[in-house]
Design a protein around this motif. Structure first.
Motif, PDB file in Angstrom:
ATOM      1  N   PRO A 174       4.510  47.172 -25.586  1.00 14.81           N
ATOM      2  CA  PRO A 174       5.060  48.050 -26.617  1.00 14.81           C
ATOM      3  C   PRO A 174       4.942  49.505 -26.172  1.00 14.81           C
ATOM      4  O   PRO A 174       4.090  49.846 -25.337  1.00 14.81           O
ATOM      5  CB  PRO A 174       4.167  47.769 -27.834  1.00 14.81           C
ATOM      6  N   SER A 175       5.770  50.368 -26.734  1.00 20.06           N
ATOM      7  CA  SER A 175       5.784  51.767 -26.288  1.00 20.06           C
ATOM      8  C   SER A 175       4.470  52.476 -26.580  1.00 20.06           C
ATOM      9  O   SER A 175       4.160  53.488 -25.953  1.00 20.06           O
ATOM     10  CB  SER A 175       6.938  52.515 -26.966  1.00 20.06           C
ATOM     11  N   TRP A 176       3.662  51.958 -27.527  1.00 17.99           N
ATOM     12  CA  TRP A 176       2.409  52.620 -27.903  1.00 17.99           C
ATOM     13  C   TRP A 176       1.212  52.143 -27.084  1.00 17.99           C
ATOM     14  O   TRP A 176       0.085  52.599 -27.295  1.00 17.99           O
ATOM     15  CB  TRP A 176       2.130  52.411 -29.398  1.00 17.99           C
ATOM     16  N   PRO A 216       1.519  67.124 -30.132  1.00 15.74           N
ATOM     17  CA  PRO A 216       2.703  66.520 -30.755  1.00 15.74           C
ATOM     18  C   PRO A 216       3.312  65.463 -29.841  1.00 15.74           C
ATOM     19  O   PRO A 216       2.902  65.308 -28.677  1.00 15.74           O
ATOM     20  CB  PRO A 216       3.650  67.717 -30.933  1.00 15.74           C
ATOM     21  N   CYS A 217       4.312  64.759 -30.351  1.00 17.31           N
ATOM     22  CA  CYS A 217       4.954  63.725 -29.542  1.00 17.31           C
ATOM     23  C   CYS A 217       6.441  63.662 -29.871  1.00 17.31           C
ATOM     24  O   CYS A 217       6.917  64.236 -30.852  1.00 17.31           O
ATOM     25  CB  CYS A 217       4.303  62.362 -29.775  1.00 17.31           C
ATOM     26  N   ILE A 218       7.162  62.937 -29.024  1.00 18.72           N
ATOM     27  CA  ILE A 218       8.597  62.723 -29.200  1.00 18.72           C
ATOM     28  C   ILE A 218       8.827  61.245 -29.477  1.00 18.72           C
ATOM     29  O   ILE A 218       8.310  60.377 -28.765  1.00 18.72           O
ATOM     30  CB  ILE A 218       9.394  63.140 -27.950  1.00 18.72           C
ATOM     31  N   LEU A 219       9.599  60.961 -30.525  1.00 20.62           N
ATOM     32  CA  LEU A 219       9.946  59.588 -30.895  1.00 20.62           C
ATOM     33  C   LEU A 219      11.456  59.403 -30.811  1.00 20.62           C
ATOM     34  O   LEU A 219      12.217  60.337 -31.036  1.00 20.62           O
ATOM     35  CB  LEU A 219       9.487  59.274 -32.328  1.00 20.62           C
ATOM     36  N   ARG A 220      11.871  58.175 -30.519  1.00 15.91           N
ATOM     37  CA  ARG A 220      13.302  57.834 -30.517  1.00 15.91           C
ATOM     38  C   ARG A 220      13.535  56.730 -31.537  1.00 15.91           C
ATOM     39  O   ARG A 220      12.942  55.652 -31.447  1.00 15.91           O
ATOM     40  CB  ARG A 220      13.769  57.396 -29.128  1.00 15.91           C
ATOM     41  N   GLN A 221      14.395  57.005 -32.490  1.00 16.21           N
ATOM     42  CA  GLN A 221      14.625  56.067 -33.582  1.00 16.21           C
ATOM     43  C   GLN A 221      15.331  54.811 -33.083  1.00 16.21           C
ATOM     44  O   GLN A 221      16.320  54.868 -32.361  1.00 16.21           O
ATOM     45  CB  GLN A 221      15.452  56.747 -34.673  1.00 16.21           C
ATOM     46  N   GLN A 263      10.547  54.070 -30.939  1.00 16.66           N
ATOM     47  CA  GLN A 263       9.818  53.963 -29.680  1.00 16.66           C
ATOM     48  C   GLN A 263       9.162  55.310 -29.402  1.00 16.66           C
ATOM     49  O   GLN A 263       9.773  56.366 -29.618  1.00 16.66           O
ATOM     50  CB  GLN A 263      10.747  53.588 -28.520  1.00 16.66           C
ATOM     51  N   LEU A 264       7.922  55.255 -28.943  1.00 20.86           N
ATOM     52  CA  LEU A 264       7.225  56.463 -28.538  1.00 20.86           C
ATOM     53  C   LEU A 264       7.692  56.845 -27.138  1.00 20.86           C
ATOM     54  O   LEU A 264       7.599  56.039 -26.208  1.00 20.86           O
ATOM     55  CB  LEU A 264       5.715  56.218 -28.545  1.00 20.86           C
ATOM     56  N   LEU A 265       8.216  58.067 -26.983  1.00 19.39           N
ATOM     57  CA  LEU A 265       8.627  58.532 -25.656  1.00 19.39           C
ATOM     58  C   LEU A 265       7.459  59.156 -24.909  1.00 19.39           C
ATOM     59  O   LEU A 265       7.303  58.963 -23.710  1.00 19.39           O
ATOM     60  CB  LEU A 265       9.778  59.531 -25.764  1.00 19.39           C
TER      61      LEU A 265
END
Length: 712
Positions: free
Chosen positions: A409-411, A647-652, A679-681
């Protein structure tokens, strides 16, 4: 058996081919095996012999622990196990180590005053390597095994012609820093030599480090740093738990404390105040892979020694807040420059440190595959740590750097993540303000739910400098030479044009105030380019960096802060071209202009190079700027999880039932906002949000972390 003579007489008169492999007897819980090395015998000069004995670790037995590398995974030598007629096959490097130590004058005697053999704990022999259950039982004990050992013997291998001079030189340098009046903390030579109280003493010491009379010995020390031990992952905990450690090259010896301080001094010559000129080797630091493989190994080994000593100090001497390597997931990041054969050992090799002092310890069978180990470890940390710190090493961006995907998983961090360069991870920030984050982990599935704050959506991006380099090289362009402008200049030009174009759309002409904490957009950009940690560049100045070169047009925008950024930007104009125009592809037949920099600009340039290699620049719809993972896209979410350091970047991936991408569902009962599944980028730097600026100081204030994100 009473003494070594009795052991020696038990050697059977059989050929090696007639002997059977040693049959391990399963160990009792809490017990270990110790081997006793017999000294060499004139009757059997080429035979290496030992006995093995099970002892309870709680009985505090006397022994030394060996720290070494297996070398090639071929077992070319024989170890005879007395009093049986059996043998074990061992690697060449281990054979050399045991032969070296079997006659070492450790002065071990029994109660009757008779000399005893050398008692050692050696992983390859004292653990049944064919038994996963025994490995799973013994590996968690390794921290205690190395901590209880009288000393740890670090075996670097046999000597070469230059190692005696190198060891003597390193020992003198290390001892000099240990014994000096000002203490052993090492700073850049110019600072130390100008110290009003200890300057003269420091001048003598630094002359010993890099003076002409020791230049050959310094070069010979590369043979020490290039040894494979310094790149092995298992040695991290072996050293960190050692009460005392001695380093051996053949019969030559140096204490670890001396070697570590000598390495730190030489690493200062590699970097501090000389970012592009390496005073240790006399060569130029181009940032490219050197042609000489041994020089590359030496540079990495030297760096790893400094890392090892820092990890060891943090392990043994946590600070006043109790922070250190003990129980800290950060140890897995610190050790990314250390390798292992089996990828699951990226976790197992450091579990002794991670589990140290924990009531709840992470445990998993050694027979598991690396993906299972990584997944279980991430779940443990999210469940037991009470925070989301482990997510800094996760994300699709980081997973893409690890080779063939493991289906995580992305995390979940893929701990095969390579150490690319200094500063490839964001450290030293506290964007989440120390808040605790409640994480819901789906133990049966592959989802977690995290509370945080949606900040904005990305509307435009610029590629990383590394991507620009890849595109140019793929198109057949020659690489830039050292001390030419390079890809950083190309990257900056694209970044500035991207930012100004976005701000013109967002704010219209003339808007220069930055939304994230005030100040000008130029100040925000200058600090973003170096992932500003508010560090002082240098403790001394050469000359002002904000002098406008005479060839720069008078109408060229001139930011006011900081000086180093103004110099950096003006240099790019002079060396590459007009920043206000679309970049023009360079002519491969015309070399770039060579340049020189003052120290302050050199440091700024170096940090910008590190920051730009794998990070894309972005601007959000509100005018927030930052650096995030490669391959960002318009529409990606900028978010901050409760308690996260960055902070972080997420993709829906799946929207909430509301069809508007930026809209979400609000739970009337809880007040939580559900944005859907993502998904966590990866992590990102956002100027003005890195030090808890969004988090209210009053604990009774309204909670800002009311947005729910489900990560896939």
């Amino acid at each position: 058996m009473d003494n070594l003579q009795d052991l020696a007489t038990t050697l059977p008169n059989t050929t090696e081919s007639e002997k059977s492999p040693y049959g391990y007897i399963p160990l009792s819980p809490g017990s270990i095996r110790l081997l006793t090395l017999l000294p060499s015998s004139p009757e059997y000069p080429n035979i290496l012999t030992c006995s093995l004995k099970e002892v309870p670790l709680s009985s505090k037995p006397d022994y030394r622990a060996l720290s070494y590398t297996w070398g090639s995974n071929t077992f070319t030598h024989t170890l005879h196990i007395s009093p049986t007629s059996s043998i074990l096959h061992i690697t060449h490097n281990l054979y050399d180590a045991l032969v070296n130590f079997r006659d070492h004058p450790f002065d071990e005697k029994n109660e009757g005053g008779e000399k005893e053999g050398v008692k050692l704990w050696v992983d390859a022999i004292c653990i049944d390597q064919s038994s996963p259950p025994e490995k799973a039982h013994q590996i968690p004990l390794m921290a205690e095994i190395y901590a209880q050992a009288e000393s740890v013997l670090i075996w670097l291998g046999p000597p070469s012609s230059g190692t005696p001079d190198a060891l003597n030189y390193l020992s003198k340098v290390g001892r000099g820093f240990l014994d000096r009046s000002v203490g052993s903390k090492i700073q850049e030579p110019k600072i130390e030599e100008n110290d009003p109280e200890f300057g003269e003493e420091n001048k003598v010491l630094w002359k010993m480090v890099y003076g002409a009379e020791n230049s050959e010995a310094m070069k010979k020390s590369d043979d020490i740093w290039a040894r494979s031990w310094f790149g092995r992952r298992w040695i991290v905990q072996e050293l960190c738990f050692a009460r005392r450690a001695s380093v051996y090259v053949g019969k030559g010896k140096i204490e670890w404390e001396e070697l570590a301080l000598a390495a730190e001094a030489l690493s200062v010559l590699d970097g501090g105040g000389a970012t592009f000129v390496n005073r240790r080797t006399g060569g130029l630091k181009s940032g490219k892979k050197p042609e000489n493989g041994e020089k590359e190994l030496a540079a990495k080994g030297l760096s790893n020694v400094v890392k090892l000593e820092r990890m060891r100090k943090r392990m043994l001497e946590p600070n006043a807040e109790g922070e250190g390597e003990r129980g800290n997931v950060g140890i897995f990041d610190d050790a990314r420059g250390f390798e292992c054969r089996d990828d699951k050992d990226r976790i197992f090799a450091l579990l002794g440190i991670f589990n140290y002092g924990r009531k709840e310890k992470f445990e998993i069978g050694y027979e598991k595959k690396e993906a299972e180990v990584f997944d279980a470890f991430a779940r443990f940390c999210l469940r037991e740590e009470g925070g989301v710190g482990i997510l800094s090493w996760a994300g699709m961006g980081n997973q893409a750097l690890c080779g063939e995907r493991l289906g995580l998983p992305s995390w979940v961090p893929d701990w095969r993540l390579p150490l690319r360069f200094h500063g490839d991870m964001l450290r030293g920030f506290d964007a989440g303000g120390g808040r605790r984050c409640e994480v819901e982990v789906d133990e049966e599935g592959k989802e977690i739910a995290v509370m945080g704050r949606y900040l904005d959506a990305i509307i435009t991006t610029a590629p990383s400098a590394g991507q620009l380099e890849e595109e140019e090289l793929a198109a057949g362009m020659p690489p830039w030479r050292f001390m030419e402008p390079g890809y950083i200049a190309m990257w900056y030009q694209v970044v500035e044009l991207t930012m100004l174009a976005a701000f013109k759309v967002i704010h219209g002409a003339g808007e220069e105030e930055y939304i994230g904490g005030g100040g000008s957009i130029w100040e925000a950009l200058a600090k973003t380019l170096i992932l500003d940690t508010r560090e002082v560049f240098f403790d001394y100045k050469r000359h002002p960096g904000n002098v406008v070169p005479k060839h720069v047009p008078s109408d060229f925008p001139q930011p006011q802060l900081p000086d180093e950024f103004v110099a950096f930007r003006n240099w790019i104009f002079l060396k590459y071209g007009d920043l206000t125009k679309t970049p023009v592809p360079r002519d491969p037949n015309e070399p770039g202009v060579m340049f020189m920099m003052d120290y302050e600009m050199m440091e700024y340039f170096s940090r910008a190079v590190d920051a730009s290699q794998e990070r894309s620049f972005f601007v959000t719809s509100k005018g927030i700027i930052g650096l995030g993972p490669r391959d960002l896209q318009d529409g990606d979410f900028l978010c901050l999880f409760a308690g996260s350091k960055v902070p972080c970047i997420l993709r829906q991936q799946e929207r909430s039932s509301n069809e508007d991408t930026q809209a979400a569902n609000v739970d009337a009962a809880t007040g939580q906002t559900n944005y859907g599944k993502f998904q966590l980028l990866g992590e990102c730097y956002v100027h003005g949000l890195m030090r808890g600026e969004l988090v209210p100081e009053d604990d009774d204030a309204v909670d800002i972390f009311v947005d729910k994100f489900v990560l896939l």
